[in-house]
Design a protein around this motif. Structure first.
Motif, PDB file in Angstrom:
ATOM      1  N   GLY A 159      -4.969  -4.522   0.229  1.00  0.00           N
ATOM      2  CA  GLY A 159      -3.664  -3.986   0.605  1.00  0.00           C
ATOM      3  C   GLY A 159      -3.695  -3.192   1.893  1.00  0.00           C
ATOM      4  N   LEU A 160      -4.822  -3.260   2.642  1.00  0.00           N
ATOM      5  CA  LEU A 160      -4.992  -2.595   3.935  1.00  0.00           C
ATOM      6  C   LEU A 160      -5.072  -1.073   3.814  1.00  0.00           C
ATOM      7  CD1 LEU A 160      -2.493  -4.786   5.990  1.00  0.00           C
ATOM      8  CD2 LEU A 160      -4.980  -5.017   5.893  1.00  0.00           C
ATOM      9  N   ARG A 161      -5.432  -0.582   2.614  1.00  0.00           N
ATOM     10  CA  ARG A 161      -5.611   0.860   2.398  1.00  0.00           C
ATOM     11  C   ARG A 161      -7.074   1.209   2.545  1.00  0.00           C
ATOM     12  NH1 ARG A 161      -2.944   3.776  -2.810  1.00  0.00           N
ATOM     13  NH2 ARG A 161      -1.082   3.561  -1.508  1.00  0.00           N
ATOM     14  N   SER A 162      -7.356   2.330   3.178  1.00  0.00           N
ATOM     15  CA  SER A 162      -8.730   2.755   3.438  1.00  0.00           C
ATOM     16  C   SER A 162      -9.311   3.490   2.231  1.00  0.00           C
ATOM     17  CB  SER A 162      -8.758   3.665   4.669  1.00  0.00           C
ATOM     18  OG  SER A 162      -8.269   4.961   4.341  1.00  0.00           O
ATOM     19  N   THR A 163     -10.505   4.039   2.406  1.00  0.00           N
ATOM     20  CA  THR A 163     -11.139   4.808   1.341  1.00  0.00           C
ATOM     21  C   THR A 163     -10.435   6.137   1.090  1.00  0.00           C
ATOM     22  OG1 THR A 163     -12.720   5.551   3.026  1.00  0.00           O
ATOM     23  CG2 THR A 163     -13.421   3.773   1.554  1.00  0.00           C
ATOM     24  N   ASN A 164      -9.603   6.574   2.017  1.00  0.00           N
ATOM     25  CA  ASN A 164      -8.685   7.688   1.797  1.00  0.00           C
ATOM     26  C   ASN A 164      -7.329   7.062   1.461  1.00  0.00           C
ATOM     27  OD1 ASN A 164      -6.720   9.713   2.043  1.00  0.00           O
ATOM     28  ND2 ASN A 164      -7.682  10.662   3.821  1.00  0.00           N
ATOM     29  N   LYS A 165      -6.855   7.245   0.255  1.00  0.00           N
ATOM     30  CA  LYS A 165      -5.666   6.537  -0.217  1.00  0.00           C
ATOM     31  C   LYS A 165      -4.400   6.884   0.557  1.00  0.00           C
ATOM     32  CE  LYS A 165      -8.122   4.389  -3.176  1.00  0.00           C
ATOM     33  NZ  LYS A 165      -8.502   2.987  -2.867  1.00  0.00           N
ATOM     34  N   ARG A 166      -4.447   7.937   1.348  1.00  0.00           N
ATOM     35  CA  ARG A 166      -3.308   8.274   2.200  1.00  0.00           C
ATOM     36  C   ARG A 166      -3.262   7.401   3.461  1.00  0.00           C
ATOM     37  NH1 ARG A 166      -0.993  13.552   1.929  1.00  0.00           N
ATOM     38  NH2 ARG A 166      -1.931  14.874   0.311  1.00  0.00           N
ATOM     39  N   VAL A 167      -4.382   6.770   3.794  1.00  0.00           N
ATOM     40  CA  VAL A 167      -4.553   6.176   5.128  1.00  0.00           C
ATOM     41  C   VAL A 167      -4.637   4.656   5.044  1.00  0.00           C
ATOM     42  CG1 VAL A 167      -5.980   6.127   7.206  1.00  0.00           C
ATOM     43  CG2 VAL A 167      -5.763   8.249   5.887  1.00  0.00           C
ATOM     44  N   TYR A 168      -3.779   3.999   5.827  1.00  0.00           N
ATOM     45  CA  TYR A 168      -3.792   2.544   5.975  1.00  0.00           C
ATOM     46  C   TYR A 168      -4.248   2.188   7.389  1.00  0.00           C
ATOM     47  CZ  TYR A 168      -0.846   2.355   1.761  1.00  0.00           C
ATOM     48  OH  TYR A 168      -0.351   2.483   0.493  1.00  0.00           O
ATOM     49  N   ALA A 169      -4.673   0.952   7.569  1.00  0.00           N
ATOM     50  CA  ALA A 169      -5.002   0.446   8.908  1.00  0.00           C
ATOM     51  C   ALA A 169      -4.378  -0.927   9.072  1.00  0.00           C
ATOM     52  CB  ALA A 169      -6.511   0.380   9.119  1.00  0.00           C
ATOM     53  N   VAL A 170      -3.868  -1.213  10.265  1.00  0.00           N
ATOM     54  CA  VAL A 170      -3.237  -2.499  10.533  1.00  0.00           C
ATOM     55  C   VAL A 170      -3.739  -3.066  11.849  1.00  0.00           C
ATOM     56  CG1 VAL A 170      -1.135  -1.878   9.264  1.00  0.00           C
ATOM     57  CG2 VAL A 170      -1.242  -1.487  11.733  1.00  0.00           C
ATOM     58  N   GLY A 171      -3.571  -4.380  12.007  1.00  0.00           N
ATOM     59  CA  GLY A 171      -3.934  -5.036  13.260  1.00  0.00           C
ATOM     60  C   GLY A 171      -5.422  -5.015  13.514  1.00  0.00           C
ATOM     61  N   ASP A 172      -5.792  -4.893  14.773  1.00  0.00           N
ATOM     62  CA  ASP A 172      -7.208  -4.902  15.156  1.00  0.00           C
ATOM     63  C   ASP A 172      -7.993  -3.809  14.438  1.00  0.00           C
ATOM     64  OD1 ASP A 172      -6.208  -6.796  16.852  1.00  0.00           O
ATOM     65  OD2 ASP A 172      -6.930  -5.873  18.703  1.00  0.00           O
ATOM     66  N   ALA A 173      -7.350  -2.663  14.204  1.00  0.00           N
ATOM     67  CA  ALA A 173      -8.032  -1.531  13.564  1.00  0.00           C
ATOM     68  C   ALA A 173      -8.483  -1.852  12.150  1.00  0.00           C
ATOM     69  CB  ALA A 173      -7.132  -0.299  13.552  1.00  0.00           C
ATOM     70  N   ALA A 174      -7.845  -2.853  11.528  1.00  0.00           N
ATOM     71  CA  ALA A 174      -8.212  -3.231  10.160  1.00  0.00           C
ATOM     72  C   ALA A 174      -9.391  -4.183  10.114  1.00  0.00           C
ATOM     73  CB  ALA A 174      -7.006  -3.858   9.455  1.00  0.00           C
ATOM     74  N   GLY A 175      -9.914  -4.552  11.271  1.00  0.00           N
ATOM     75  CA  GLY A 175     -11.161  -5.298  11.322  1.00  0.00           C
ATOM     76  C   GLY A 175     -11.066  -6.789  11.109  1.00  0.00           C
ATOM     77  N   GLY A 176      -9.871  -7.367  11.108  1.00  0.00           N
ATOM     78  CA  GLY A 176      -9.729  -8.802  10.905  1.00  0.00           C
ATOM     79  C   GLY A 176      -9.430  -9.531  12.193  1.00  0.00           C
ATOM     80  N   ALA A 177      -8.614 -10.580  12.088  1.00  0.00           N
ATOM     81  CA  ALA A 177      -8.239 -11.366  13.255  1.00  0.00           C
ATOM     82  C   ALA A 177      -7.473 -10.509  14.252  1.00  0.00           C
ATOM     83  CB  ALA A 177      -7.394 -12.559  12.821  1.00  0.00           C
ATOM     84  N   GLN A 178      -7.841 -10.624  15.523  1.00  0.00           N
ATOM     85  CA  GLN A 178      -7.274  -9.751  16.551  1.00  0.00           C
ATOM     86  C   GLN A 178      -6.139 -10.462  17.288  1.00  0.00           C
ATOM     87  OE1 GLN A 178     -10.778  -8.608  18.803  1.00  0.00           O
ATOM     88  NE2 GLN A 178     -11.239  -6.948  17.397  1.00  0.00           N
ATOM     89  N   PHE A 179      -4.985 -10.523  16.631  1.00  0.00           N
ATOM     90  CA  PHE A 179      -3.804 -11.145  17.207  1.00  0.00           C
ATOM     91  C   PHE A 179      -2.611 -10.213  17.023  1.00  0.00           C
ATOM     92  CE2 PHE A 179      -6.250 -14.831  15.443  1.00  0.00           C
ATOM     93  CZ  PHE A 179      -6.719 -15.305  16.667  1.00  0.00           C
ATOM     94  N   THR A 180      -1.713 -10.207  18.001  1.00  0.00           N
ATOM     95  CA  THR A 180      -0.523  -9.370  17.915  1.00  0.00           C
ATOM     96  C   THR A 180       0.304  -9.684  16.676  1.00  0.00           C
ATOM     97  OG1 THR A 180      -0.413  -9.119  20.313  1.00  0.00           O
ATOM     98  CG2 THR A 180       1.641  -8.802  19.093  1.00  0.00           C
ATOM     99  N   HIS A 181       0.458 -10.966  16.376  1.00  0.00           N
ATOM    100  CA  HIS A 181       1.290 -11.321  15.234  1.00  0.00           C
ATOM    101  C   HIS A 181       0.656 -10.910  13.906  1.00  0.00           C
ATOM    102  CE1 HIS A 181      -1.103 -14.818  16.542  1.00  0.00           C
ATOM    103  NE2 HIS A 181      -1.220 -15.141  15.269  1.00  0.00           N
ATOM    104  N   VAL A 182      -0.664 -10.758  13.875  1.00  0.00           N
ATOM    105  CA  VAL A 182      -1.309 -10.255  12.664  1.00  0.00           C
ATOM    106  C   VAL A 182      -0.950  -8.792  12.455  1.00  0.00           C
ATOM    107  CG1 VAL A 182      -3.534  -9.714  11.592  1.00  0.00           C
ATOM    108  CG2 VAL A 182      -3.196 -11.913  12.724  1.00  0.00           C
ATOM    109  N   ALA A 183      -0.925  -8.023  13.541  1.00  0.00           N
ATOM    110  CA  ALA A 183      -0.542  -6.611  13.425  1.00  0.00           C
ATOM    111  C   ALA A 183       0.878  -6.481  12.897  1.00  0.00           C
ATOM    112  CB  ALA A 183      -0.670  -5.933  14.794  1.00  0.00           C
ATOM    113  N   GLY A 184       1.781  -7.308  13.410  1.00  0.00           N
ATOM    114  CA  GLY A 184       3.149  -7.284  12.915  1.00  0.00           C
ATOM    115  C   GLY A 184       3.236  -7.674  11.446  1.00  0.00           C
ATOM    116  N   TYR A 185       2.455  -8.672  11.060  1.00  0.00           N
ATOM    117  CA  TYR A 185       2.418  -9.088   9.659  1.00  0.00           C
ATOM    118  C   TYR A 185       1.874  -7.971   8.770  1.00  0.00           C
ATOM    119  CZ  TYR A 185       0.277 -11.277   5.532  1.00  0.00           C
ATOM    120  OH  TYR A 185      -0.136 -11.564   4.264  1.00  0.00           O
ATOM    121  N   HIS A 186       0.806  -7.316   9.210  1.00  0.00           N
ATOM    122  CA  HIS A 186       0.234  -6.212   8.446  1.00  0.00           C
ATOM    123  C   HIS A 186       1.262  -5.099   8.229  1.00  0.00           C
ATOM    124  CE1 HIS A 186      -4.303  -7.075   9.380  1.00  0.00           C
ATOM    125  NE2 HIS A 186      -3.783  -7.912   8.507  1.00  0.00           N
TER     126      HIS A 186
END
Length: 472
Positions: free
Chosen positions: A289-316
């Protein structure tokens, strides 16, 4: 020091961060957005937008120079500085949509400072301390500059500086044969530069090799030198030229150097340890669900460590809005994420490549295929190079590869099909206007049914019986 309490604090105003901020504030959340550099992030200022604008200028010059259909080609005499004016005008036209003024108008509090965590529930940005119920790390990535001996002493460009260059390079050397490197190679070649691409492994190595070969053949045919297996070992400057030595191979010399070997995620200055957020070199460690080890904190796009595309960030951004604002479960998928390389011809992919599908599903894979050479619109417009192939398992597409004109547009129907678990019959039954390039997708879908309909003894037997005994 100003203290702020908010519902959502977004760190980074690129594609993902802006999508989260606008969505959350318009649904009633109190939102703070932190950005220490340019609004719009890498995509608007240094990536997708300027690269496609420069490619458009290169494609225009190339089209003018080519004679066809009884029309003689002409020397386009490209004005490199004017092409860069087009790049900047394109950025300026899109910029207001991502501007601080627009987001403040939506109700977002925008703070133009870099943010860093000071606790599990607080971020400091300049003279502001922000405490939030939820944080979103949307810091994107930056060009990775490899530690090649001598590189730090030699002038070189990355995608963050190449678009500011107003004098056409006489001979551009590009280290990196991925999508960015090859897009810039074709753009500069078509605008009059000599171009050499040095790739340490395989050019377009992450794409289907058959499709990649079509692109590479075209680029080489335009005079771009692409050297594979050429890992740069040393860079130097002498007599007004830049020299790149390769391991166990020759040295290449040119007037300018572009580094395009990949991206580095921007998480190293966030002090994530203070927030209890685990991370690696590739990005923040997140769950489905893109949630980090701190349940308050999410990561999206390149910062989430997956495919590095603009449309992926928007999808996230759309994925995390559900749990953050509504408390509803949501998981990010990857099987329906398309990507494209915008050379001419374009190369686009969604889901599994042919090799990946065969590895995952073995003999259950059927590859349905159609050629642009058999597409009437392609024939009429002289765009017959390339193909579409769809990997099918039990009647459903699991991947598609398209190389040819407008592949980035044409791949979308297969992303739709995979995202919604449609069967091949859904695409085969689509009516495409004639003549269009889009017919290639219908033809590829129909190719899946050809053996079942035209080569089946049972079908022929049924047809024979109906013709013999059926009502006239």
């Amino acid at each position: 020091m100003t203290r702020i309490e908010t519902d959502v604090c977004v760190i980074g105003a690129g594609s993902g961060g802006l999508s989260v901020a606008s969505g959350a504030v318009q649904m009633g959340a109190d939102v703070v957005l932190l950005e220490g550099h340019k609004m719009g992030g890498d995509c608007l200022n240094y990536g997708c937008v300027p690269s496609k604008a420069l490619l458009a200028a290169g494609h225009k010059a190339h089209g003018t120079s080519q004679g066809a259909f009884g029309v003689a080609g002409q020397d386009p005499a490209p004005d490199f500085a004017a092409a860069k004016d087009h790049v900047q005008a394109t950025i300026a036209a899109i910029e207001p949509h991502d501007s601080q003024e627009r987001f403040e108008g939506l109700g977002v509090r925008v703070i133009r400072e870099f943010g860093r965590f000071i606790s599990e529930s607080e971020v400091q940005a300049g003279d502001h301390i922000i405490k939030a119920r939820r944080f979103v790390i949307a810091t994107g990535s930056r060009p990775f500059v490899p530690p090649i001996p001598g590189l730090d002493a030699v002038p070189h460009h990355t995608n963050e500086t190449i678009f500011d260059l107003r004098e056409r390079p006489d001979h551009l050397i590009i280290i990196g044969g991925g999508p960015i490197g090859l897009e810039m190679a074709q753009a500069h070649r078509r605008l009059g530069s000599k171009v050499t691409v040095l790739e340490g492994a395989k050019a377009l190595g992450k794409d289907d090799p058959e499709a990649a070969a079509v692109v590479l053949e075209t680029l080489r045919g335009e005079g771009i030198e692409i050297i594979e297996g050429a890992k740069a070992s040393k860079v130097s400057e002498a007599n007004g030229a830049i020299h790149v030595e390769t391991e166990g191979g020759p040295s290449y010399s040119g007037s300018h150097l572009l580094i395009a070997v990949g991206r580095q995620v921007n998480v190293d200055k966030l002090d994530l340890e203070k927030a209890g957020v685990d991370f690696e070199r590739g990005g923040v460690t997140v769950d489905a669900g893109l949630r980090s080890t701190n349940k308050r904190v999410y990561a999206v796009g390149d910062a989430a460590g997956g495919a590095q595309f603009t449309h992926v960030a928007g999808y996230h951004a759309g994925v995390i809005i559900r749990p953050m604002l509504f408390g509803l479960p949501a998981k990010a998928r990857t099987d329906h994420i398309p990507w494209a390389t915008y050379t001419a011809p374009e190369l686009a992919q969604v889901g599994l490549t042919e090799a990946q599908a065969e590895e995952a599903h073995g003999d259950a894979v059927f590859v349905a295929r159609a050629e642009f050479g058999g597409n009437d619109r392609g024939i009429a417009t002289g765009q017959t190079k390339g193909f579409a192939k769809v990997m099918v398992v039990k009647g459903r597409p699991v991947g598609a590869t398209i190389v040819g004109p407008q592949a980035g547009e044409l791949i979308q129907i297969w992303s739709l099909a995979i995202a919604n678990k449609l069967k091949m019959s859904a695409v085969a039954s689509m009516i495409a206007p004639y003549p269009t390039l889009g017919e290639i997708n219908k033809r590829a879908a129909s190719a899946y049914f050809t053996p079942k309909l035209f080569e089946s003894p049972m079908v022929k037997k049924v047809v024979g019986l109906v013709q013999k005994f059926g009502r006239p």
